[in-house]
Enzyme design. Sequence first.
Site, PDB file in Angstrom:
ATOM      1  CG  HIS A 134      -2.120  -0.845   1.132  1.00 36.13           C
ATOM      2  ND1 HIS A 134      -2.106  -2.165   1.528  1.00 36.13           N
ATOM      3  CD2 HIS A 134      -3.375  -0.601   0.677  1.00 36.13           C
ATOM      4  CE1 HIS A 134      -3.303  -2.696   1.316  1.00 36.13           C
ATOM      5  NE2 HIS A 134      -4.096  -1.768   0.791  1.00 36.13           N
ATOM      6  CE  LYS A 166      -3.996  -0.512   4.829  1.00 36.81           C
ATOM      7  NZ  LYS A 166      -5.284   0.064   5.227  1.00 36.81           N
TER       8      LYS A 166
HETATM    9  N1  LIG Z   1     -12.876  -1.069   3.532  1.00 38.38           N
HETATM   10  C1  LIG Z   1     -12.321  -0.606   2.392  1.00 38.38           C
HETATM   11  O1  LIG Z   1     -12.694  -1.011   1.279  1.00 38.38           O
HETATM   12  C2  LIG Z   1     -11.250   0.457   2.486  1.00 38.38           C
HETATM   13  C3  LIG Z   1     -10.639   0.966   1.342  1.00 38.38           C
HETATM   14  C4  LIG Z   1      -9.736   2.014   1.456  1.00 38.38           C
HETATM   15  C5  LIG Z   1      -9.430   2.526   2.717  1.00 38.38           C
HETATM   16  N2  LIG Z   1     -10.017   1.982   3.825  1.00 38.38           N
HETATM   17  C6  LIG Z   1      -9.785   2.524   5.178  1.00 38.38           C
HETATM   18  O2  LIG Z   1     -10.452   3.782   5.260  1.00 38.38           O
HETATM   19  C7  LIG Z   1      -9.804   4.570   6.270  1.00 38.38           C
HETATM   20  C8  LIG Z   1      -9.553   5.987   5.739  1.00 38.38           C
HETATM   21  O3  LIG Z   1      -8.659   5.945   4.645  1.00 38.38           O
HETATM   22  P1  LIG Z   1      -8.172   7.321   3.939  1.00 38.38           P
HETATM   23  O4  LIG Z   1      -7.240   6.902   2.871  1.00 38.38           O
HETATM   24  O5  LIG Z   1      -9.345   8.185   3.609  1.00 38.38           O
HETATM   25  O6  LIG Z   1      -7.338   8.013   5.146  1.00 38.38           O
HETATM   26  P2  LIG Z   1      -6.973   9.562   5.316  1.00 38.38           P
HETATM   27  O7  LIG Z   1      -5.770   9.594   6.200  1.00 38.38           O
HETATM   28  O8  LIG Z   1      -6.901  10.258   4.002  1.00 38.38           O
HETATM   29  O9  LIG Z   1      -8.232  10.176   6.141  1.00 38.38           O
HETATM   30  C9  LIG Z   1      -8.430   9.855   7.504  1.00 38.38           C
HETATM   31  C10 LIG Z   1      -9.585  10.629   8.137  1.00 38.38           C
HETATM   32  O10 LIG Z   1      -9.607  10.318   9.550  1.00 38.38           O
HETATM   33  C11 LIG Z   1      -9.403  11.534  10.329  1.00 38.38           C
HETATM   34  N3  LIG Z   1      -8.583  11.268  11.519  1.00 38.38           N
HETATM   35  C12 LIG Z   1      -7.224  11.247  11.612  1.00 38.38           C
HETATM   36  N4  LIG Z   1      -6.848  10.975  12.880  1.00 38.38           N
HETATM   37  C13 LIG Z   1      -7.985  10.799  13.588  1.00 38.38           C
HETATM   38  C14 LIG Z   1      -8.254  10.466  14.960  1.00 38.38           C
HETATM   39  N5  LIG Z   1      -7.279  10.274  15.835  1.00 38.38           N
HETATM   40  N6  LIG Z   1      -9.551  10.332  15.323  1.00 38.38           N
HETATM   41  C15 LIG Z   1     -10.557  10.518  14.452  1.00 38.38           C
HETATM   42  N7  LIG Z   1     -10.359  10.849  13.156  1.00 38.38           N
HETATM   43  C16 LIG Z   1      -9.087  10.984  12.730  1.00 38.38           C
HETATM   44  C17 LIG Z   1      -8.696  12.497   9.354  1.00 38.38           C
HETATM   45  O11 LIG Z   1      -8.831  13.836   9.774  1.00 38.38           O
HETATM   46  C18 LIG Z   1      -9.443  12.159   8.059  1.00 38.38           C
HETATM   47  O12 LIG Z   1     -10.717  12.756   8.054  1.00 38.38           O
HETATM   48  C19 LIG Z   1      -8.552   3.797   6.677  1.00 38.38           C
HETATM   49  O13 LIG Z   1      -8.828   3.084   7.871  1.00 38.38           O
HETATM   50  C20 LIG Z   1      -8.345   2.814   5.526  1.00 38.38           C
HETATM   51  O14 LIG Z   1      -7.675   1.629   5.910  1.00 38.38           O
HETATM   52  C21 LIG Z   1     -10.912   0.973   3.732  1.00 38.38           C
END
Ligand SMILES: NC(=O)c1ccc[n+]([C@@H]2O[C@H](COP(=O)([O-])OP(=O)(O)OC[C@H]3O[C@@H](n4cnc5c(N)ncnc54)[C@H](O)[C@@H]3O)[C@@H](O)[C@H]2O)c1
Length: 211
Positions: free
Chosen positions: A130, A134
């Site tokens: 990734h 991540k």
């Molecule tokens: N299930 C799926 O198909 C799938 C696919 C892609 C990503 N994901 C997951 O989605 C999640 C988000 O991915 P992303 O790429 O958008 O990440 P990102 O880092 O771009 O966004 C993260 C979000 O969480 C917030 N955040 C950061 N620290 C925080 C805290 N301590 N408490 C609460 N909120 C907080 C940030 O401000 C932001 O809004 C990750 O857990 C990733 O593994 C899942």
Amino acid sequence: MFLIIVGTGAMGQIIRECAAADGDFEKIVMVEPLENNWPEEKADLLIDFSHPESVRGIYEYCRIHRGGIPVVIGTTGHSETEEQLIGMIEKICPLVRKSNFSRGIEAINHIAVKGKEMLPAADIRIEEVHHTKKKDAPSGTAKTLGEILEVGEESMSSLRMGNVVGVHKVYFALEDEEVEIVHRAHSKRIFAQGAIEAGKKVVSRKRNNLT
Ligand SMILES: NC(=O)c1ccc[n+]([C@@H]2O[C@H](COP(=O)([O-])OP(=O)(O)OC[C@H]3O[C@@H](n4cnc5c(N)ncnc54)[C@H](O)[C@@H]3O)[C@@H](O)[C@H]2O)c1
């Protein structure tokens, strides 16, 4: 339909784009968990792709609105305490949760089981790659594959590099031969669309049960 997207990061932005193009959502509000900017109004659907710590705020919002809000959780890497909070959300709301919302990984989960059945003597190994932003490792998808194949984290490896959206490989290694199953995500859109689709299904199931 009123949609709340929890998370304003990479996934949150893509979900908003896809939901806006979908036509089924009259109102879309993005909640940034770090700012705790929850709306007053009750949502028809809540999709969370943010950070494991957000589950506390999600539970509070659902509880204040007396539950019944379909919740889709795509966030990965929850601790045991956060898992308990997810259990509490599930008690009051219909919940869909997947470590990977792509169709390809859904297929790989099935294909890998077949591989294990056909090659019982093989050493099974899982590898995931990734982007460097991540936060959790191994990925939630690798852990799910590990649960399905009964393979522990000592048999998984994780690489973080560049802006790789997501690569998952399952190896079946035998004496003198090896089978490799691979999934490559080329865009985060596949996860966003899968999550929206899953959420809409729960909303329509809920509506059909009420009528
Ligand atoms: N299930 C799926 O198909 C799938 C696919 C892609 C990503 N994901 C997951 O989605 C999640 C988000 O991915 P992303 O790429 O958008 O990440 P990102 O880092 O771009 O966004 C993260 C979000 O969480 C917030 N955040 C950061 N620290 C925080 C805290 N301590 N408490 C609460 N909120 C907080 C940030 O401000 C932001 O809004 C990750 O857990 C990733 O593994 C899942």
